[in-house]
Design a protein around this motif. Structure first.
Motif, PDB file in Angstrom:
ATOM      1  N   SER A 161     -13.657   4.301   3.674  1.00  0.00           N
ATOM      2  CA  SER A 161     -13.693   5.604   4.318  1.00  0.00           C
ATOM      3  C   SER A 161     -12.532   6.452   3.798  1.00  0.00           C
ATOM      4  N   VAL A 162     -12.854   7.472   3.030  1.00  0.00           N
ATOM      5  CA  VAL A 162     -11.803   8.267   2.387  1.00  0.00           C
ATOM      6  C   VAL A 162     -11.905   9.741   2.768  1.00  0.00           C
ATOM      7  N   ALA A 163     -12.638  10.015   3.845  1.00  0.00           N
ATOM      8  CA  ALA A 163     -12.914  11.411   4.184  1.00  0.00           C
ATOM      9  C   ALA A 163     -11.637  12.199   4.461  1.00  0.00           C
ATOM     10  N   LEU A 173      -7.762  16.453   2.431  1.00  0.00           N
ATOM     11  CA  LEU A 173      -6.435  16.935   2.036  1.00  0.00           C
ATOM     12  C   LEU A 173      -6.426  17.370   0.576  1.00  0.00           C
ATOM     13  N   LEU A 174      -7.001  16.538  -0.292  1.00  0.00           N
ATOM     14  CA  LEU A 174      -7.019  16.863  -1.719  1.00  0.00           C
ATOM     15  C   LEU A 174      -7.798  18.134  -1.982  1.00  0.00           C
ATOM     16  N   GLU A 175      -8.893  18.345  -1.261  1.00  0.00           N
ATOM     17  CA  GLU A 175      -9.683  19.557  -1.434  1.00  0.00           C
ATOM     18  C   GLU A 175      -8.916  20.793  -0.984  1.00  0.00           C
ATOM     19  N   ARG A 176      -7.945  20.613  -0.082  1.00  0.00           N
ATOM     20  CA  ARG A 176      -7.095  21.722   0.351  1.00  0.00           C
ATOM     21  C   ARG A 176      -5.943  21.971  -0.606  1.00  0.00           C
ATOM     22  N   GLY A 177      -5.855  21.165  -1.679  1.00  0.00           N
ATOM     23  CA  GLY A 177      -4.785  21.344  -2.652  1.00  0.00           C
ATOM     24  C   GLY A 177      -3.507  20.618  -2.299  1.00  0.00           C
ATOM     25  N   GLN A 237     -12.711   2.213  -4.088  1.00  0.00           N
ATOM     26  CA  GLN A 237     -12.164   3.264  -3.225  1.00  0.00           C
ATOM     27  C   GLN A 237     -11.001   3.967  -3.910  1.00  0.00           C
ATOM     28  N   ILE A 238     -10.097   3.179  -4.506  1.00  0.00           N
ATOM     29  CA  ILE A 238      -8.946   3.781  -5.174  1.00  0.00           C
ATOM     30  C   ILE A 238      -9.414   4.619  -6.364  1.00  0.00           C
ATOM     31  N   GLU A 239     -10.422   4.123  -7.088  1.00  0.00           N
ATOM     32  CA  GLU A 239     -10.999   4.900  -8.195  1.00  0.00           C
ATOM     33  C   GLU A 239     -11.466   6.269  -7.716  1.00  0.00           C
ATOM     34  N   GLU A 240     -12.180   6.247  -6.598  1.00  0.00           N
ATOM     35  CA  GLU A 240     -12.707   7.509  -6.067  1.00  0.00           C
ATOM     36  C   GLU A 240     -11.584   8.474  -5.713  1.00  0.00           C
ATOM     37  N   MET A 241     -10.520   7.951  -5.083  1.00  0.00           N
ATOM     38  CA  MET A 241      -9.437   8.818  -4.669  1.00  0.00           C
ATOM     39  C   MET A 241      -8.640   9.339  -5.863  1.00  0.00           C
ATOM     40  N   VAL A 242      -8.391   8.478  -6.870  1.00  0.00           N
ATOM     41  CA  VAL A 242      -7.678   8.926  -8.064  1.00  0.00           C
ATOM     42  C   VAL A 242      -8.509   9.971  -8.796  1.00  0.00           C
ATOM     43  N   PRO A 250      -8.009  14.405 -12.937  1.00  0.00           N
ATOM     44  CA  PRO A 250      -8.925  14.480 -11.809  1.00  0.00           C
ATOM     45  C   PRO A 250     -10.040  15.466 -12.074  1.00  0.00           C
ATOM     46  N   ALA A 251     -11.164  15.228 -11.393  1.00  0.00           N
ATOM     47  CA  ALA A 251     -12.287  16.153 -11.514  1.00  0.00           C
ATOM     48  C   ALA A 251     -11.890  17.521 -10.995  1.00  0.00           C
ATOM     49  N   PRO A 252     -12.312  18.607 -11.659  1.00  0.00           N
ATOM     50  CA  PRO A 252     -11.947  19.946 -11.192  1.00  0.00           C
ATOM     51  C   PRO A 252     -12.476  20.187  -9.779  1.00  0.00           C
ATOM     52  N   ARG A 253     -11.642  20.787  -8.951  1.00  0.00           N
ATOM     53  CA  ARG A 253     -12.106  21.185  -7.629  1.00  0.00           C
ATOM     54  C   ARG A 253     -12.952  22.442  -7.752  1.00  0.00           C
ATOM     55  N   PRO A 254     -13.827  22.708  -6.753  1.00  0.00           N
ATOM     56  CA  PRO A 254     -14.662  23.906  -6.825  1.00  0.00           C
ATOM     57  C   PRO A 254     -13.872  25.180  -7.072  1.00  0.00           C
ATOM     58  N   SER A 255     -12.669  25.276  -6.487  1.00  0.00           N
ATOM     59  CA  SER A 255     -11.879  26.493  -6.640  1.00  0.00           C
ATOM     60  C   SER A 255     -11.321  26.624  -8.052  1.00  0.00           C
ATOM     61  N   ASP A 256     -11.276  25.463  -8.803  1.00  0.00           N
ATOM     62  CA  ASP A 256     -10.725  25.509 -10.147  1.00  0.00           C
ATOM     63  C   ASP A 256     -11.784  25.839 -11.197  1.00  0.00           C
ATOM     64  N   ALA A 257     -13.059  25.736 -10.820  1.00  0.00           N
ATOM     65  CA  ALA A 257     -14.119  25.914 -11.785  1.00  0.00           C
ATOM     66  C   ALA A 257     -14.256  27.366 -12.207  1.00  0.00           C
ATOM     67  N   GLY A 258     -14.750  27.569 -13.409  1.00  0.00           N
ATOM     68  CA  GLY A 258     -14.956  28.940 -13.896  1.00  0.00           C
ATOM     69  C   GLY A 258     -16.133  29.595 -13.235  1.00  0.00           C
ATOM     70  N   PRO A 259     -16.349  30.886 -13.460  1.00  0.00           N
ATOM     71  CA  PRO A 259     -17.446  31.575 -12.808  1.00  0.00           C
ATOM     72  C   PRO A 259     -18.786  31.101 -13.330  1.00  0.00           C
TER      73      PRO A 259
END
Length: 333
Positions: free
Chosen positions: A148-150, A155-159, A179-184, A324-333
């Motif tokens: 469970s990593v919700a 937190l990560l999605e909030r930057g 789980q650690i893979e997912e979080m990293v 890390p995978a780009p967050r939605p806010s980091d993605a281009g238009p």
């Protein structure tokens, strides 16, 4: 709470509004056929009061949904105004609390929290209070079920920067590497040590949660530590352990996964660094004991390492940190 509960709609109101969106305009009898509920008329009145439907006089009267873009935006703006008032009130109450704390002699440095439910509640509150970074020494007890990593992902999605030092025992648990893979992959910085001295959460440089006891259930206790020399000592302890810990370079970008062999090598390196037995490594990789032994030997040979731990260290230090995978806010238009 439903998706629209944040703007004051109950689940029945939301469901009826969705029915209206599909069937507008509809008479009371038509709606009763689609929504056989005794409380249909009170729900319609509630939706009309919120500006979500309009009524035509008839006969018979007909009900039509107001376009969501218009109706929900009005409710959303009202909810945002309410939240701003709540935030301002929270600031005022915090100022009162801090003022009273400064007046106390000696000042309040430590709160004692007892009982499993109370400790888990403060754990959740403290995590959500992070504004810049969360640092954690991850050892037993684990407040959430394994996998469970919700809360961390939120937190990560909030930057928020998240740095986690895992104890070897956790890394050896079934499903832990995934789980650690997912979080990293989501942006967490992860390292491992054979043992950790305590269970500790540090929120920015403002608060710490230090677990004292976790067994038996009625004796669970923790300390909430406010700005003080004690908090500074705990921060220095974490940073010292962070320097000694070895990085778990597990997860590449989720959008550009590596070939299977590359991902398995990363897991193997992490498991070697954690000091697990061949049997435990085989379980984590989902392979047989002999296959795990062969892969360890091949890795040691490629690296010219004489011990398993040396192979893990050399491999970890030779790898660049995962992206890390780009967050939605980091993605281009």
């Amino acid at each position: 709470m439903t998706a629209l509960g944040a703007i004051g709609l109950g689940p029945d109101e939301e469901a009826l509004y969705e029915v209206l969106l599909e069937r507008s305009p509809a008479t009371l009898d038509e709606l009763a056929a689609a929504w056989p509920r005794a409380d249909l008329q009170p729900l319609l009145a509630a939706l009309e009061a919120r500006g979500l439907l309009s009524t035509s006089p008839g006969p018979p009267p007909a009900y039509a949904a107001v376009a969501p873009e218009m109706a929900l935006d009005v409710l959303l703006l009202a909810a945002e105004r309410d939240l701003l008032r709540v935030r301002e009130r929270a600031r005022e109450l915090e100022e009162v609390f801090q003022e009273r704390a400064r007046e106390r002699t000696p000042p309040v440095v430590v709160e004692v929290v007892t009982g499993r439910r109370a400790v888990e509640q403060r754990h959740a509150q403290i995590q959500r209070a992070a504004r810049q970074q969360l640092r954690c020494l991850s050892r037993r007890p684990y407040f959430d079920p394994l996998g469970s990593v919700a809360a961390q992902r939120e937190l990560l999605e909030r930057g928020i920067t998240s740095r986690m030092i895992y104890e070897r025992e956790f890394v050896a648990a079934e499903g832990a590497i995934r789980q650690i893979e997912e979080m990293v992959g989501a942006g967490q910085q992860a390292r491992v040590l054979p043992e950790l001295p305590m269970k500790l959460y540090l929120v920015d440089d403002r608060l710490a949660l230090l677990l004292l006891r976790h067994e038996p259930a009625d004796a669970v206790a923790a300390l909430v530590i406010h700005p003080s020399g004690l908090l500074e000592a705990l921060i220095r302890l974490f940073e010292g352990l962070w320097q000694r810990a070895l990085p778990l370079g597990l997860a590449p970008s989720a959008r550009n996964p590596p070939p299977r062999d590359s991902g398995d090598d990363a897991r193997l390196i992490a498991l070697l660094l954690s000091g697990l037995t061949d049997e435990a490594i085989a379980r984590q990789l989902g392979v047989g004991h002999r296959t795990a032994e062969r892969r360890i030997a091949e890795l040691m040979s490629r690296l010219g390492a004489r011990t398993r731990f040396q192979a893990g260290v050399q491999a970890a230090l030779s790898q660049p940190p995962p992206v890390p995978a780009p967050r939605p806010s980091d993605a281009g238009p």
